[in-house]
Scaffold this motif. Structure first.
Motif, mmCIF file in Angstrom:
data_model
loop_
_atom_site.group_PDB
_atom_site.id
_atom_site.type_symbol
_atom_site.label_atom_id
_atom_site.label_comp_id
_atom_site.label_asym_id
_atom_site.label_seq_id
_atom_site.Cartn_x
_atom_site.Cartn_y
_atom_site.Cartn_z
ATOM 1 N N GLU A 187 0.836 -1.191 0.000
ATOM 2 C CA GLU A 187 0.000 0.000 0.000
ATOM 3 C C GLU A 187 0.875 1.246 0.000
ATOM 4 O OE1 GLU A 187 -3.204 -0.044 -0.185
ATOM 5 O OE2 GLU A 187 -3.734 -2.106 0.336
ATOM 6 N N LEU A 188 0.395 2.279 -0.695
ATOM 7 C CA LEU A 188 1.121 3.545 -0.750
ATOM 8 C C LEU A 188 0.128 4.671 -0.978
ATOM 9 C CD1 LEU A 188 3.791 5.168 -0.944
ATOM 10 C CD2 LEU A 188 3.797 4.645 -3.399
ATOM 11 N N ALA A 189 0.233 5.711 -0.164
ATOM 12 C CA ALA A 189 -0.659 6.861 -0.296
ATOM 13 C C ALA A 189 0.100 8.136 -0.039
ATOM 14 C CB ALA A 189 -1.811 6.752 0.703
ATOM 15 N N THR A 190 -0.327 9.247 -0.675
ATOM 16 C CA THR A 190 0.283 10.540 -0.408
ATOM 17 C C THR A 190 -0.785 11.613 -0.345
ATOM 18 O OG1 THR A 190 0.642 10.978 -2.753
ATOM 19 C CG2 THR A 190 2.445 9.920 -1.560
ATOM 20 N N SER A 191 -0.515 12.665 0.418
ATOM 21 C CA SER A 191 -1.384 13.833 0.464
ATOM 22 C C SER A 191 -0.533 15.062 0.716
ATOM 23 C CB SER A 191 -2.451 13.685 1.562
ATOM 24 O OG SER A 191 -1.838 13.569 2.833
ATOM 25 N N ILE A 192 -1.045 16.228 0.349
ATOM 26 C CA ILE A 192 -0.309 17.478 0.535
ATOM 27 C C ILE A 192 -1.211 18.476 1.242
ATOM 28 C CG2 ILE A 192 0.940 19.350 -0.588
ATOM 29 C CD1 ILE A 192 1.430 17.520 -2.950
ATOM 30 N N SER A 193 -0.725 19.046 2.341
ATOM 31 C CA SER A 193 -1.494 20.037 3.077
ATOM 32 C C SER A 193 -1.269 21.418 2.479
ATOM 33 C CB SER A 193 -1.080 20.053 4.553
ATOM 34 O OG SER A 193 0.163 20.706 4.705
ATOM 35 N N GLY A 194 -2.089 22.376 2.889
ATOM 36 C CA GLY A 194 -1.949 23.748 2.418
ATOM 37 C C GLY A 194 -0.693 24.421 2.925
ATOM 38 N N LYS A 195 0.024 23.781 3.854
ATOM 39 C CA LYS A 195 1.261 24.341 4.401
ATOM 40 C C LYS A 195 2.497 23.683 3.807
ATOM 41 C CE LYS A 195 -0.817 25.675 8.818
ATOM 42 N NZ LYS A 195 -0.742 25.559 10.290
ATOM 43 N N ASN A 196 2.335 23.104 2.618
ATOM 44 C CA ASN A 196 3.453 22.466 1.923
ATOM 45 C C ASN A 196 4.071 21.321 2.702
ATOM 46 O OD1 ASN A 196 3.253 23.918 -0.421
ATOM 47 N ND2 ASN A 196 5.208 24.958 -0.225
ATOM 48 N N VAL A 197 3.238 20.529 3.355
ATOM 49 C CA VAL A 197 3.700 19.312 4.011
ATOM 50 C C VAL A 197 3.135 18.126 3.242
ATOM 51 C CG1 VAL A 197 3.670 17.896 6.098
ATOM 52 C CG2 VAL A 197 3.884 20.383 6.280
ATOM 53 N N ILE A 198 4.022 17.292 2.721
ATOM 54 C CA ILE A 198 3.623 16.081 2.007
ATOM 55 C C ILE A 198 3.561 14.945 3.009
ATOM 56 C CG2 ILE A 198 4.235 14.453 0.180
ATOM 57 C CD1 ILE A 198 5.926 16.720 -1.068
ATOM 58 N N THR A 199 2.431 14.270 3.086
ATOM 59 C CA THR A 199 2.313 13.093 3.949
ATOM 60 C C THR A 199 2.355 11.845 3.088
ATOM 61 O OG1 THR A 199 1.043 14.251 5.650
ATOM 62 C CG2 THR A 199 0.875 11.859 5.610
ATOM 63 N N VAL A 200 3.265 10.948 3.437
ATOM 64 C CA VAL A 200 3.395 9.659 2.749
ATOM 65 C C VAL A 200 2.980 8.569 3.723
ATOM 66 C CG1 VAL A 200 4.986 8.049 1.626
ATOM 67 C CG2 VAL A 200 5.298 10.531 1.341
ATOM 68 N N ASP A 201 2.016 7.751 3.335
ATOM 69 C CA ASP A 201 1.566 6.627 4.157
ATOM 70 C C ASP A 201 1.866 5.350 3.389
ATOM 71 O OD1 ASP A 201 0.389 4.975 5.976
ATOM 72 O OD2 ASP A 201 -1.555 5.975 5.995
ATOM 73 N N VAL A 202 2.772 4.533 3.921
ATOM 74 C CA VAL A 202 3.264 3.372 3.190
ATOM 75 C C VAL A 202 3.220 2.143 4.095
ATOM 76 C CG1 VAL A 202 5.674 3.872 3.823
ATOM 77 C CG2 VAL A 202 5.197 2.532 1.759
ATOM 78 N N SER A 203 3.041 0.985 3.503
ATOM 79 C CA SER A 203 3.009 -0.251 4.281
ATOM 80 C C SER A 203 4.413 -0.658 4.711
ATOM 81 C CB SER A 203 2.349 -1.372 3.473
ATOM 82 O OG SER A 203 2.919 -1.478 2.189
ATOM 83 N N ALA A 204 4.484 -1.405 5.820
ATOM 84 C CA ALA A 204 5.770 -1.761 6.431
ATOM 85 C C ALA A 204 6.629 -2.640 5.544
ATOM 86 C CB ALA A 204 5.516 -2.451 7.771
ATOM 87 N N ASP A 205 6.032 -3.340 4.567
ATOM 88 C CA ASP A 205 6.828 -4.224 3.720
ATOM 89 C C ASP A 205 7.787 -3.463 2.814
ATOM 90 O OD1 ASP A 205 4.700 -3.209 2.291
ATOM 91 O OD2 ASP A 205 4.124 -5.113 1.367
ATOM 92 N N ALA A 206 7.617 -2.145 2.689
ATOM 93 C CA ALA A 206 8.553 -1.347 1.896
ATOM 94 C C ALA A 206 9.940 -1.293 2.523
ATOM 95 C CB ALA A 206 8.016 0.068 1.719
ATOM 96 N N PHE A 207 10.020 -1.593 3.837
ATOM 97 C CA PHE A 207 11.277 -1.459 4.581
ATOM 98 C C PHE A 207 11.990 -2.801 4.784
ATOM 99 C CE2 PHE A 207 8.316 1.869 5.778
ATOM 100 C CZ PHE A 207 9.079 3.020 5.698
ATOM 101 N N ASN A 208 11.633 -3.808 3.998
ATOM 102 C CA ASN A 208 12.184 -5.151 4.200
ATOM 103 C C ASN A 208 13.582 -5.302 3.612
ATOM 104 O OD1 ASN A 208 9.919 -6.003 5.559
ATOM 105 N ND2 ASN A 208 8.972 -6.980 3.774
ATOM 106 N N SER A 209 14.508 -4.472 4.073
ATOM 107 C CA SER A 209 15.912 -4.558 3.685
ATOM 108 C C SER A 209 16.768 -4.348 4.923
ATOM 109 C CB SER A 209 16.267 -3.493 2.638
ATOM 110 O OG SER A 209 15.575 -3.707 1.431
#
Length: 304
Positions: free
Chosen positions: A116-138
């Motif tokens: 899973e992968l999701a992104t959003s951007i707030s009006g204050k120029n903050v990008i939020t990335v929401d990603v599943s833990a399997d992305a870090f399997n290294s």
């Protein structure tokens, strides 16, 4: 903030730009060193060189940062990649970073393809990335973990800036959630959840922008562009030509100067007349005292 699922279309709201969808629950939480925190978050403790934000471009190619080695150090390098358009620009750039291989074999990525992968951007120029833990399997050491997180930050901010989704005149930060939770420790070294910014010292001192690895360009005048982190600095370059086997010979050599003005800071451009053939371009920072080739970047391409 309510992120959309990855199949959703891009929708703009006055205070919030919602982009794609996500998940649920972090792994173990080891301790993070102060040096790793500073470097990963782009705080004052990190090294600093020129790392200008990308500008808006008409191309729909995604800017993706990779990790590469030069002179015993590890830096971030950028490629522009063709990506599917069913997701928003930030999500598709990050998905390419986590799921694809670099065009240049000198680069690599420690990320794994996320469920899973999701992104959003707030009006204050903050990008939020929401990603599943399997992305870090290294399995990474602390230094490489820091560079992997900065790879994500550079890619997310580059994609948002180049697609015109953020105000590049303001500070831009990235907040990473894992399975929709804060305080996950990425690669067992870097604690996530707080807003992070680019650590300028992570970007490669020299990198070639065009032509990209393995591309074909028409015969005649070949335009070469790149960037150095030393505005106004001297660069040396060399063109090697393939003899049709593993052998290569020097074809052209020269010097150039990286742009010093704010609009072209660190940029360099070459226009070379090349007949059909297979070439390798090498660019490096000149060390006047020793003649050593510092921070070499290379690029193979074909002229047809």
């Amino acid at each position: 903030m309510r992120p959309l699922r990855t199949r959703a279309v891009l929708v703009l709201f006055p205070a919030l730009l919602l982009l794609t969808g996500c998940i649920a629950d972090p792994g173990p939480q080891p301790t993070l060193t102060a040096n790793s925190t500073a470097a990963a978050t782009g705080s004052p403790g990190a090294a600093s060189t020129s790392a200008p934000l990308e500008t808006t471009q008409s191309s729909n190619k995604a800017p993706v940062y990779w990790i590469g080695r030069s002179n015993g150090s590890v830096y971030l390098y950028r490629e522009f990649r063709d990506v599917p358009e069913q997701e928003n620009p930030v999500t598709r750039a990050l998905r390419a970073m986590m799921s694809e291989k670099p065009l240049d074999p000198d680069y690599f990525t420690p990320w794994q393809s996320p469920t899973e992968l999701a992104t959003s951007i707030s009006g204050k120029n903050v990008i939020t990335v929401d990603v599943s833990a399997d992305a870090f399997n290294s399995n990474l050491d602390a230094d490489m973990a820091v560079r992997a997180i900065q790879q994500l930050i550079f890619t997310a901010t580059a994609a948002a800036a180049s697609s015109g989704l953020i105000d590049s005149g303001q500070q831009i930060q990235v907040r990473v959630l894992v399975d929709s939770h804060t305080d996950y420790v990425a690669f067992n070294h870097v604690r996530l959840g707080a807003p992070m910014s680019r650590a300028a010292g992570m970007v490669a001192p020299v990198w070639i922008i065009d032509p990209q690895e393995g591309t074909e360009v028409p015969t005649g005048s070949v335009k070469i562009t790149g960037r150095s982190t030393v505005p106004g600095g001297k660069l040396r370059w060399q063109i090697l030509r393939s003899a049709g086997n593993a052998d290569k010979s020097a074809y052209l050599t020269g010097e150039t100067t990286a742009g010093a003005d704010s609009a072209q800071s660190g940029l360099f451009t070459l226009s070379l007349s090349l007949p059909p053939g297979t070439y390798e371009l090498r660019v490096w920072q000149a060390d006047g005292s020793s003649g050593q080739e510092l921070n070499v970047d290379t690029r193979k391409f074909n002229v047809k």
